[in-house]
Design an enzyme around this catalytic site. Structure first.
Site, mmCIF file in Angstrom:
data_model
loop_
_atom_site.group_PDB
_atom_site.id
_atom_site.type_symbol
_atom_site.label_atom_id
_atom_site.label_comp_id
_atom_site.label_asym_id
_atom_site.label_seq_id
_atom_site.Cartn_x
_atom_site.Cartn_y
_atom_site.Cartn_z
ATOM 1 N N LYS A 195 62.076 -47.098 43.991
ATOM 2 C CA LYS A 195 61.518 -45.736 43.902
ATOM 3 C C LYS A 195 61.559 -45.068 45.278
ATOM 4 O O LYS A 195 60.782 -45.391 46.163
ATOM 5 C CB LYS A 195 60.079 -45.731 43.400
ATOM 6 C CG LYS A 195 59.673 -44.288 43.027
ATOM 7 C CD LYS A 195 58.224 -43.979 43.130
ATOM 8 C CE LYS A 195 57.741 -43.583 44.489
ATOM 9 N NZ LYS A 195 58.165 -42.253 44.986
ATOM 10 N N GLY A 248 55.367 -47.612 53.878
ATOM 11 C CA GLY A 248 54.699 -46.316 53.860
ATOM 12 C C GLY A 248 53.379 -46.406 54.595
ATOM 13 O O GLY A 248 53.227 -47.194 55.535
ATOM 14 N N SER A 249 52.419 -45.625 54.155
ATOM 15 C CA SER A 249 51.146 -45.548 54.863
ATOM 16 C C SER A 249 50.268 -46.770 54.587
ATOM 17 O O SER A 249 50.369 -47.391 53.520
ATOM 18 C CB SER A 249 50.402 -44.281 54.448
ATOM 19 O OG SER A 249 50.153 -44.303 53.061
ATOM 20 N N THR A 250 49.413 -47.077 55.521
ATOM 21 C CA THR A 250 48.484 -48.195 55.358
ATOM 22 C C THR A 250 47.559 -47.933 54.168
ATOM 23 O O THR A 250 47.237 -48.846 53.402
ATOM 24 C CB THR A 250 47.699 -48.411 56.659
ATOM 25 O OG1 THR A 250 48.630 -48.862 57.654
ATOM 26 C CG2 THR A 250 46.601 -49.454 56.515
ATOM 27 N N GLU A 251 47.190 -46.677 53.997
ATOM 28 C CA GLU A 251 46.309 -46.298 52.897
ATOM 29 C C GLU A 251 46.932 -46.647 51.541
ATOM 30 O O GLU A 251 46.300 -47.298 50.699
ATOM 31 C CB GLU A 251 46.096 -44.788 53.026
ATOM 32 C CG GLU A 251 45.148 -44.158 52.089
ATOM 33 C CD GLU A 251 45.254 -42.615 52.220
ATOM 34 O OE1 GLU A 251 45.883 -42.103 53.174
ATOM 35 O OE2 GLU A 251 44.700 -41.950 51.332
ATOM 36 N N GLY A 253 49.415 -48.702 51.142
ATOM 37 C CA GLY A 253 49.636 -50.156 51.156
ATOM 38 C C GLY A 253 48.461 -50.918 50.544
ATOM 39 O O GLY A 253 48.642 -51.892 49.807
ATOM 40 N N GLU A 270 55.300 -52.905 54.852
ATOM 41 C CA GLU A 270 55.576 -52.358 56.190
ATOM 42 C C GLU A 270 54.751 -51.089 56.286
ATOM 43 O O GLU A 270 55.056 -50.101 55.614
ATOM 44 C CB GLU A 270 57.041 -51.954 56.326
ATOM 45 C CG GLU A 270 58.027 -53.063 56.498
ATOM 46 C CD GLU A 270 57.674 -54.036 57.568
ATOM 47 O OE1 GLU A 270 56.970 -53.653 58.535
ATOM 48 O OE2 GLU A 270 58.085 -55.182 57.437
ATOM 49 N N CYS A 304 57.521 -45.404 62.107
ATOM 50 C CA CYS A 304 56.358 -46.291 62.075
ATOM 51 C C CYS A 304 56.172 -46.976 63.428
ATOM 52 O O CYS A 304 55.073 -47.356 63.784
ATOM 53 C CB CYS A 304 56.487 -47.289 60.946
ATOM 54 S SG CYS A 304 58.077 -48.069 60.876
ATOM 55 N N GLU A 401 47.332 -42.750 63.053
ATOM 56 C CA GLU A 401 48.768 -42.486 63.076
ATOM 57 C C GLU A 401 49.011 -41.005 62.765
ATOM 58 O O GLU A 401 48.616 -40.540 61.702
ATOM 59 C CB GLU A 401 49.470 -43.369 62.039
ATOM 60 C CG GLU A 401 50.968 -43.190 62.019
ATOM 61 C CD GLU A 401 51.665 -44.162 61.080
ATOM 62 O OE1 GLU A 401 51.232 -44.301 59.926
ATOM 63 O OE2 GLU A 401 52.655 -44.790 61.512
HETATM 64 P P1 NAP Z 1 52.970 -42.670 51.385
HETATM 65 O O1 NAP Z 1 52.155 -41.861 50.440
HETATM 66 O O2 NAP Z 1 52.466 -43.978 51.829
HETATM 67 O O3 NAP Z 1 54.419 -42.800 50.722
HETATM 68 C C1 NAP Z 1 55.264 -43.925 50.796
HETATM 69 C C2 NAP Z 1 55.825 -44.244 49.418
HETATM 70 O O4 NAP Z 1 54.756 -44.687 48.557
HETATM 71 C C3 NAP Z 1 56.431 -43.047 48.706
HETATM 72 O O5 NAP Z 1 57.536 -43.463 47.925
HETATM 73 C C4 NAP Z 1 55.286 -42.608 47.822
HETATM 74 O O6 NAP Z 1 55.695 -41.830 46.737
HETATM 75 C C5 NAP Z 1 54.723 -43.926 47.374
HETATM 76 N N1 NAP Z 1 53.353 -43.870 46.869
HETATM 77 C C6 NAP Z 1 52.389 -42.959 47.154
HETATM 78 N N2 NAP Z 1 51.257 -43.257 46.486
HETATM 79 C C7 NAP Z 1 51.503 -44.371 45.757
HETATM 80 C C8 NAP Z 1 50.731 -45.160 44.863
HETATM 81 N N3 NAP Z 1 49.468 -44.859 44.580
HETATM 82 N N4 NAP Z 1 51.304 -46.240 44.302
HETATM 83 C C9 NAP Z 1 52.575 -46.561 44.579
HETATM 84 N N5 NAP Z 1 53.355 -45.847 45.402
HETATM 85 C C10 NAP Z 1 52.837 -44.770 45.999
HETATM 86 O O7 NAP Z 1 53.282 -41.821 52.661
HETATM 87 P P2 NAP Z 1 53.305 -40.229 52.745
HETATM 88 O O8 NAP Z 1 52.275 -39.580 51.906
HETATM 89 O O9 NAP Z 1 54.659 -39.807 52.428
HETATM 90 O O10 NAP Z 1 52.925 -40.030 54.277
HETATM 91 C C11 NAP Z 1 51.572 -40.105 54.695
HETATM 92 C C12 NAP Z 1 51.473 -40.864 55.989
HETATM 93 O O11 NAP Z 1 51.914 -42.193 55.827
HETATM 94 C C13 NAP Z 1 52.327 -40.343 57.130
HETATM 95 O O12 NAP Z 1 51.769 -39.265 57.774
HETATM 96 C C14 NAP Z 1 52.436 -41.553 57.997
HETATM 97 O O13 NAP Z 1 51.294 -41.674 58.801
HETATM 98 C C15 NAP Z 1 52.494 -42.681 57.011
HETATM 99 N N6 NAP Z 1 53.868 -43.120 56.743
HETATM 100 C C16 NAP Z 1 54.292 -44.279 57.299
HETATM 101 C C17 NAP Z 1 55.599 -44.705 57.097
HETATM 102 C C18 NAP Z 1 56.124 -45.973 57.703
HETATM 103 O O14 NAP Z 1 57.334 -46.131 57.795
HETATM 104 N N7 NAP Z 1 55.291 -46.894 58.098
HETATM 105 C C19 NAP Z 1 56.465 -43.953 56.323
HETATM 106 C C20 NAP Z 1 55.989 -42.783 55.730
HETATM 107 C C21 NAP Z 1 54.696 -42.397 55.956
HETATM 108 P P3 NAP Z 1 55.726 -40.241 46.897
HETATM 109 O O15 NAP Z 1 56.499 -39.935 48.090
HETATM 110 O O16 NAP Z 1 56.389 -39.801 45.680
HETATM 111 O O17 NAP Z 1 54.286 -39.804 46.990
#
Ligand code: NAP
Ligand code: MG
Length: 499
Positions: A195, A248-251, A253, A270, A304, A401
């Site tokens: 996804k 993605g985000s720790t939250e 995760g 990650e 990240c 972050e």
């Molecule tokens: P995110 O919500 O953690 O998104 C990462 C992935 O997880 C996306 O494919 C997202 O889908 C999916 N996702 C979101 N909610 C989910 C859930 N409840 N269950 C399963 N999958 C889910 O990150 P973001 O909202 O795009 O960014 C927010 C913050 O996260 C950033 O500002 C940054 O601090 C951090 N971040 C970290 C990394 C990293 O490489 N460590 C990468 C991106 C973001 P959708 O995109 O469709 O919501």
């Protein structure tokens, strides 16, 4: 910056891809979402809608997981030789290389990143990832184990693919994250439901076309576009998924971990970072300035591993702050498709709003904005490269972050390495760090003392397919790349035979 953002022309292959109807890859077929719903994908530099993709949800995830299960249990993939698997994974690298310019354009358009970086790092890194991981297909073996139990025994281990894998990836390196996830899983013999992030689904869909062209059997790789809260959540909690890999985000995760508990699927994560870049007084200052600036401004700070906490020794602090500000001033900001641009827009309005909120919080808490600090232009999600000086550990901008081109500088005057390391380790994250010094002892002692999965010496944001990458603390579970990643995609089975 001019008010109307000019979008450079696209090549014919990218134009043709954008003109195609975008569907999801399930069981070797291109399909719409069962619901018929789609969502718009935009160019973050111009805010123009560039495509619509299916809004897959639980119903589509169910179909994709069923296809992946069939492919794993009964399809030709389940009987394929390691050498044939290796050739397939390798050939995907070749196809990406053939279409490298198109993929780089697509990535620049969809994510906003500079096309020059996309071609070199995102596309180049993806090619190398498939090639490196291809080799593991023929090198995964168990061991013969000497045992001491009474009697005659032949005891050995087998390494088997973990099964059906769900992979959820972010928007900061869309193609490369797909490669990091798919390449080792395919080499191990797993089947996959991927996804991509809602903001950046296009390069994954183009990759899906290449996966079919390479000849992977139906159902081995399924790609479901959709929102995290629907498609992502359905994948993470699915009872027939054996493993979930998330970046993605720790939250989010933490939500993945909870969702995975239902069937105790394997989990690798990650997550975020707040990585320190530590400049010692004896560092090569020109290199340290250029390197620590790139550590935070590369990819608009949406890494990240971004070096978002810059620690400069008091004796070089002023020079470092001034130098990093100068580097910020040299960046050419504009549409990512312009090959001379070094800094594009942030990925989305949501992300820009988040970053602006952090800038506001920094000001309120007393950080000094030495350069930048504002949004740019009135079209696209541009934020100025920003240096916040006089920051300290209590500030939100230092603790959380930001994921934008914003660096928080702090000074230190200690010569005791434990004290410096304590400073650097004062975070709930532990993904990466860099140490800038000419002193070998300082460099390698600091590498030991820093609580992070990766440490760079006189560089930052290093990467290589052979380099095991991942986080300590709340930066994640497990390692990607290197031989370590193969642990996540295999199970070890122990066999004892009484002779
Ligand atoms: P995110 O919500 O953690 O998104 C990462 C992935 O997880 C996306 O494919 C997202 O889908 C999916 N996702 C979101 N909610 C989910 C859930 N409840 N269950 C399963 N999958 C889910 O990150 P973001 O909202 O795009 O960014 C927010 C913050 O996260 C950033 O500002 C940054 O601090 C951090 N971040 C970290 C990394 C990293 O490489 N460590 C990468 C991106 C973001 P959708 O995109 O469709 O919501
Ligand atoms: Mg999201």
């Amino acid at each position: 910056m001019a008010t109307a953002m000019y979008r450079p022309a696209l090549g014919s292959a990218t134009t043709a891809f954008l003109a195609r109807k975008h569907q999801m890859l399930i069981d070797g077929q291109w399909v719409d979402a069962r619901s018929g719903q789609t969502f718009a994908v935009e160019d973050p530099a111009t805010q123009e809608v560039i495509a619509h993709v299916p809004a897959g949800d639980k119903a589509d995830i169910d179909l994709a997981v069923a296809a992946a299960r069939r492919a794993f249990e009964t399809g030709p993939w389940s009987r394929i030789s390691p050498a044939a698997r290796q050739r397939l994974v390798w050939s995907l690298g070749d196809l990406i290389e053939r279409d490298a310019d198109e993929l780089a354009e697509l990535e620049a358009l969809d994510n906003g990143k500079p096309v020059t970086n996309a071609r070199r790092d995102d596309v180049g890194g993806s090619i190398e990832m498939f090639r490196y991981m291809a080799g593991w297909a023929t090198r995964l073996n168990g061991e013969q184990i000497p045992v001491s139990s009474p009697g005659d025994w032949h005891v050995y281990s087998l390494r088997e693919p973990v099964g059906v894998v769900g992979q959820i990836i972010p928007w900061n390196f869309p193609l490369m994250m797909a490669a990091w996830k798919l390449a080792p899983a395919l080499a191990a013999g797993c089947t996959i439901v991927l996804k991509p992030a809602e903001q950046t689904p296009l390069s994954a869909l183009r990759l899906g076309e290449l996966i079919l062209e390479a000849g992977f059997p139906d159902g081995v790789v399924n790609i479901v576009t959709g929102y995290g809260e629907t498609a992502g959540a359905a994948l993470a909690e699915h009872s027939d998924v054996d493993k979930i890999a998330f970046t993605g985000s720790t939250e989010v995760g933490k939500l993945i971990v909870k969702a995975a508990a239902g069937n105790l699927k394997r989990v690798s994560l990650e997550l975020g970072g707040k990585s320190p870049a530590i400049v010692f007084p004896d560092a090569d200052l020109d290199r340290a300035i250029a390197g620590t600036a790139s550590a935070i401004f590369y990819n608009q700070g949406q890494c990240c591993t971004a070096g978002s906490r810059l620690f400069a020794h008091q004796s070089v602090y002023d020079k470092i702050v001034e130098g990093v500000c100068q580097e910020a001033g040299k960046l050419k900001v504009g549409h990512g498709l312009d090959p001379s641009v070094n800094l594009g827009p942030l990925v989305s309005n949501e992300q820009r709003t988040r970053v602006v909120g952090f800038l506001e919080a920094g000001r309120q808490e007393g950080a000094e904005v030495v350069t930048g600090g504002k949004v740019m232009g009135d079209q696209g999600y541009f934020v100025e490269p920003t240096v916040l000086a006089r920051t300290d550990r209590t500030m939100k901008v230092v603790r959380e972050e930001i994921f934008g081109p914003v660096v928080c500088v702090q000074s230190f005057d200690d010569s005791d390495l434990d004290a410096v390391a304590k400073f650097a380790n004062d975070t709930e994250y532990g993904l990466s760090a860099s140490v800038w010094t000419r002193n070998l002892k300082v460099a390698h002692m600091m590498a030991r003392k820093i609580r992070a999965g990766t440490v760079c010496i006189n560089t930052h944001n290093y990467g290589d397919p052979a380099w095991p990458f991942g986080g300590y603390k709340q930066s994640g579970w497990g390692r990607e790349m290197g031989k370590e990643v193969m642990e996540h995609y295999t199970e070890t089975k122990a066999v004892a035979a009484r002779l």
